[in-house]
Design a protein around this motif. Structure first.
Motif, mmCIF file in Angstrom:
data_model
loop_
_atom_site.group_PDB
_atom_site.id
_atom_site.type_symbol
_atom_site.label_atom_id
_atom_site.label_comp_id
_atom_site.label_asym_id
_atom_site.label_seq_id
_atom_site.Cartn_x
_atom_site.Cartn_y
_atom_site.Cartn_z
ATOM 1 N N PHE A 38 -19.145 -81.267 12.655
ATOM 2 C CA PHE A 38 -20.063 -80.143 12.847
ATOM 3 C C PHE A 38 -21.117 -80.584 13.862
ATOM 4 C CE2 PHE A 38 -23.120 -76.866 12.214
ATOM 5 C CZ PHE A 38 -22.407 -75.784 11.743
ATOM 6 N N VAL A 44 -27.569 -78.207 8.537
ATOM 7 C CA VAL A 44 -26.917 -77.008 9.054
ATOM 8 C C VAL A 44 -25.422 -77.039 8.712
ATOM 9 C CG1 VAL A 44 -26.425 -75.643 11.118
ATOM 10 C CG2 VAL A 44 -28.616 -76.838 10.901
ATOM 11 N N GLY A 45 -24.783 -78.169 8.990
ATOM 12 C CA GLY A 45 -23.344 -78.280 8.757
ATOM 13 C C GLY A 45 -22.948 -78.142 7.302
ATOM 14 N N SER A 47 -24.159 -76.306 5.169
ATOM 15 C CA SER A 47 -24.301 -74.915 4.728
ATOM 16 C C SER A 47 -23.151 -74.044 5.226
ATOM 17 C CB SER A 47 -25.632 -74.347 5.237
ATOM 18 O OG SER A 47 -26.712 -75.119 4.774
ATOM 19 N N HIS A 48 -22.199 -74.659 5.913
ATOM 20 C CA HIS A 48 -21.095 -73.916 6.528
ATOM 21 C C HIS A 48 -19.918 -73.832 5.557
ATOM 22 C CE1 HIS A 48 -18.324 -72.421 9.455
ATOM 23 N NE2 HIS A 48 -17.643 -73.538 9.551
ATOM 24 N N LEU A 51 -16.575 -75.615 6.418
ATOM 25 C CA LEU A 51 -16.514 -77.058 6.143
ATOM 26 C C LEU A 51 -16.051 -77.298 4.713
ATOM 27 C CD1 LEU A 51 -19.071 -79.814 7.022
ATOM 28 C CD2 LEU A 51 -18.325 -79.560 4.672
ATOM 29 N N THR A 105 -15.970 -77.515 14.861
ATOM 30 C CA THR A 105 -16.087 -76.067 14.683
ATOM 31 C C THR A 105 -17.067 -75.527 15.708
ATOM 32 O OG1 THR A 105 -16.622 -74.287 13.131
ATOM 33 C CG2 THR A 105 -17.830 -76.351 12.839
ATOM 34 N N GLN A 107 -19.316 -72.765 16.417
ATOM 35 C CA GLN A 107 -20.040 -71.625 15.877
ATOM 36 C C GLN A 107 -21.030 -71.042 16.877
ATOM 37 O OE1 GLN A 107 -19.453 -70.330 12.699
ATOM 38 N NE2 GLN A 107 -17.746 -71.789 12.683
ATOM 39 N N TYR A 108 -21.411 -71.823 17.892
ATOM 40 C CA TYR A 108 -22.502 -71.421 18.778
ATOM 41 C C TYR A 108 -22.339 -72.132 20.111
ATOM 42 C CZ TYR A 108 -27.489 -70.631 20.020
ATOM 43 O OH TYR A 108 -28.664 -70.247 20.623
ATOM 44 N N GLY A 142 -12.927 -71.923 15.381
ATOM 45 C CA GLY A 142 -14.114 -71.138 15.099
ATOM 46 C C GLY A 142 -14.266 -69.989 16.075
ATOM 47 N N SER A 308 -20.449 -63.648 -0.215
ATOM 48 C CA SER A 308 -20.375 -63.830 1.230
ATOM 49 C C SER A 308 -19.271 -62.982 1.858
ATOM 50 C CB SER A 308 -20.118 -65.321 1.525
ATOM 51 O OG SER A 308 -19.860 -65.524 2.881
#
Length: 610
Positions: A38, A44-45, A47-48, A51, A105, A107-108, A142, A308
């Motif tokens: 991540f 941050v990672g 909370s994914h 993962l 991954t 994500q951004y 991702g 979610s």
């Protein structure tokens, strides 16, 4: 290592050994080692959800060892470089060069320099062409993988769509290849030919027109696909979902159980990439979710369950599920239930009231635009009356704070639309006064947040340009003045950050060298305001003779070839064009549930699902 950890902030980021972590014998030569990477810090990672799913899925296989690899914070990186410590897996503490795969991954877009930094810290050649036989294969997946061209020179394997099945297929083919290793290219060629959902950038070249647009994509082998189709999991009840998850030692962004209700979204907001690329909609049964909730509560000790999905309130069995969770866990065990993505148009205050009886928090609504005209353009499908009714009922039920999310810079936006954002905020204040006999209590507040529109691949707005930095900044200043009120807090995203995001999101392979140069100049953690160095990014583009506005601000015509046109994300380009034309007229597209042709889904993907 312990001496180093004593000198950095939050040493628990680097310890491993959390509850429900896996540990396997790395001396086992048959073990295939996979690093789930991540490209951001631990909090941050961790909370994914992806993962947690992939970590537990891969480790459920006896001969696969999946470890976590995060971007070290700046202080830890400094100590690692000073002491010649390689990037390591959190579980074994061994260098990532010992791994077979490193899977990042995406994500951004602004995490890409972190990926290069992690490769360098791991002593792995940054360019894929420079890696030798025993280097790990670098995979990415991702949402940003749907346009992976800006980092195509750095990656070996791109996974398109949902990764649970395809990752295991890749590992199975690697297991066979590993017995008598030949060349890296032979393995990658095998994947390109035989595994659906896998794109190998090194097996394709782009040619360009004189004006800088793309002329064509050329496969370098005759028997590899010219169009690569994404992977989806068709039956979520039969697919893997962990019944235990890692529990961090420290607070992370989301310290809670995440129950994934369904994948996909039928709403069709025209700016939203996730709503397009995750189609078609597929639900988990309520029975399966009840079973998972019970096991996850027992195995983690968490005191909150988040329901979610992209649009939680669209889950067809939401009432039954929430009634069960409230009666079994919220009331008996004081476990909070959160509904993160309720819609204004079907918002149930009774439901929100019930789930927050245990732990009341603020309410968040996303009108996205300030006027009905612009909400119709983006296909939002909610009205001002929806907002008024929802906030009135919320205030009557005892809520004292509301967050409103909007987007600025949307196609066709005018300053009247910005005035509409301010008008809605003040209307919420008036509604609160009406409910409370003309008074505003001390703890009442309205938070208005605006993000800047970023045109994304596979959306109806992918042909539109982004507002310039100057235009976005002026709009933010305008709203700041309009929203000057003691009961209103106004937050907005940095316009330079949004501009760079748009450049990379619509970029092609010529961006690779720029990203590398920016990284070498010191760019990393670009999504973090305190680390973002826009001047260095501008330098890197100028030195490579690349105009940033060519990618971010330019309107594109329907004939132009996109850097992602060789990817089949499940929605057709013709459908996206139709939706863009509807946007120009302000026509709404109804909820597409059950109507595959209407929502543009590839029929092969949707058959038997929608």
């Amino acid at each position: 290592m312990n001496n180093i950890l004593a000198k950095v902030e939050k040493p628990a980021r680097y310890l491993g050994n959390e509850m429900n972590s896996y540990h396997k014998d790395t001396n086992n030569k048959e073990l295939i080692r996979y690093g789930f990477c991540f490209p951001d810090v631990y909090e941050v990672g961790m909370s994914h959800l992806g993962l947690q799913i992939m970590y537990n899925l891969l480790n459920s296989k006896e001969d696969i060892y999946c470890e976590r690899v995060f971007a070290p914070a700046v202080d830890m990186e400094e100590k690692m470089r000073e002491n010649n410590i390689s990037l390591f897996g959190l579980e074994s503490r061994e260098p990532v060069t010992n791994f077979d795969f490193l899977g990042f991954t995406l994500q951004y877009e602004l995490s890409y320099t972190n990926i290069l930094n992690m490769l360098e810290l791991g002593k792995i050649p940054i360019y894929s062409k420079d890696r030798k036989l025993n280097h790990p294969f670098i995979m990415v997946g991702g949402p940003c993988a749907y346009n992976s061209e800006p980092i195509a020179d750095f990656v070996d394997i791109v996974v398109l769509g949902e990764g649970e099945e395809v990752t295991l297929e890749i590992i199975n083919r690697y297991r066979s290849w590993k017995k008598n290793k030949t060349t890296r290219q032979e393995f990658l060629y095998d994947l390109a030919k035989n595994v659906k959902g896998v794109y190998i950038p090194s097996l394709y070249n782009f040619n360009y027109n004189e004006d800088g647009t793309i002329k064509e994509l050329v496969p370098l082998k005759e028997d590899i696909p010219t169009k690569i189709q994404k992977r989806i999991i068709k039956n979520l009840d039969e697919s893997f979902f962990p019944d235990k998850i890692l529990v961090p030692f420290i607070d992370v962004v989301h310290s809670r159980i995440m129950l994934e209700l369904f994948r996909g979204c039928t709403r069709g907001c025209r700016f939203c990439q996730a709503g397009m690329i995750y189609r078609p909609i597929r639900e988990r049964s309520v029975e399966k979710l009840k079973e998972l909730a019970k096991k996850l509560i027992e195995s983690t000790g968490y005191e909150e369950i988040s329901l979610s999905s992209l649009s939680t309130s669209d889950y067809s069995q939401l009432q039954e599920l929430t009634d069960y969770l409230i009666s079994e866990y919220a009331k008996k065990e004081r476990i909070g239930i959160s509904l993160p993505s309720l819609r204004l148009d079907n918002f149930s205050l009774e439901l929100a009231h019930k789930v927050q009886e245990v732990r009341k928090s603020g309410l968040t609504f996303a009108p996205e635009a300030g006027t009905q005209r612009l909400r119709d353009v983006i296909n939002k499908g909610v009205t001002e009356n929806d907002l008024e009714n929802a906030t009135k009922k919320a205030f009557e039920k005892g809520w004292n704070s509301v967050k409103l999310y909007f987007m600025i810079g949307l196609p066709t936006e005018t300053y009247e639309d910005l005035d509409g954002i301010a008008d809605l905020a003040y209307k919420v204040i008036d509604i609160y006064r009406d409910v409370h006999n003309g008074k505003l209590t001390r703890n009442f507040n309205v938070t208005v947040s605006t993000s800047s529109f970023v045109p994304k691949a596979f959306t109806p707005f992918q042909w539109h340009g982004q507002d310039t930095i100057e235009e976005l900044t002026e709009k933010q200043r305008y709203l700041t003045k309009k929203l000057r009120n003691r009961n209103i807090k106004y937050n907005y995203h940095d316009s330079e950050t949004s501009f760079l995001e748009a450049v990379i999101a619509r970029g092609d392979r010529r961006i690779c060298k720029v990203i590398y140069d920016a990284f070498k100049k010191g760019c990393k953690f670009d999504g973090w305001g305190e680390h973002f160095k826009f001047d260095l990014w501008k330098e890197s583009f100028e030195e490579n003779n690349i105009d940033m506005s060519f990618y971010a601000n330019r309107e594109r015509n329907y004939e132009e070839i996109f850097p992602w046109d060789h990817i089949d994300a499940g929605v057709s380009k013709k459908f996206l064009m139709r939706e863009n034309e509807k946007a120009k007229r302000g026509d709404l597209t109804p909820d597409c549930r059950g109507r595959c042709n209407a929502c543009g889904i590839n029929v092969d993907l949707a058959r038997g699902l929608c």
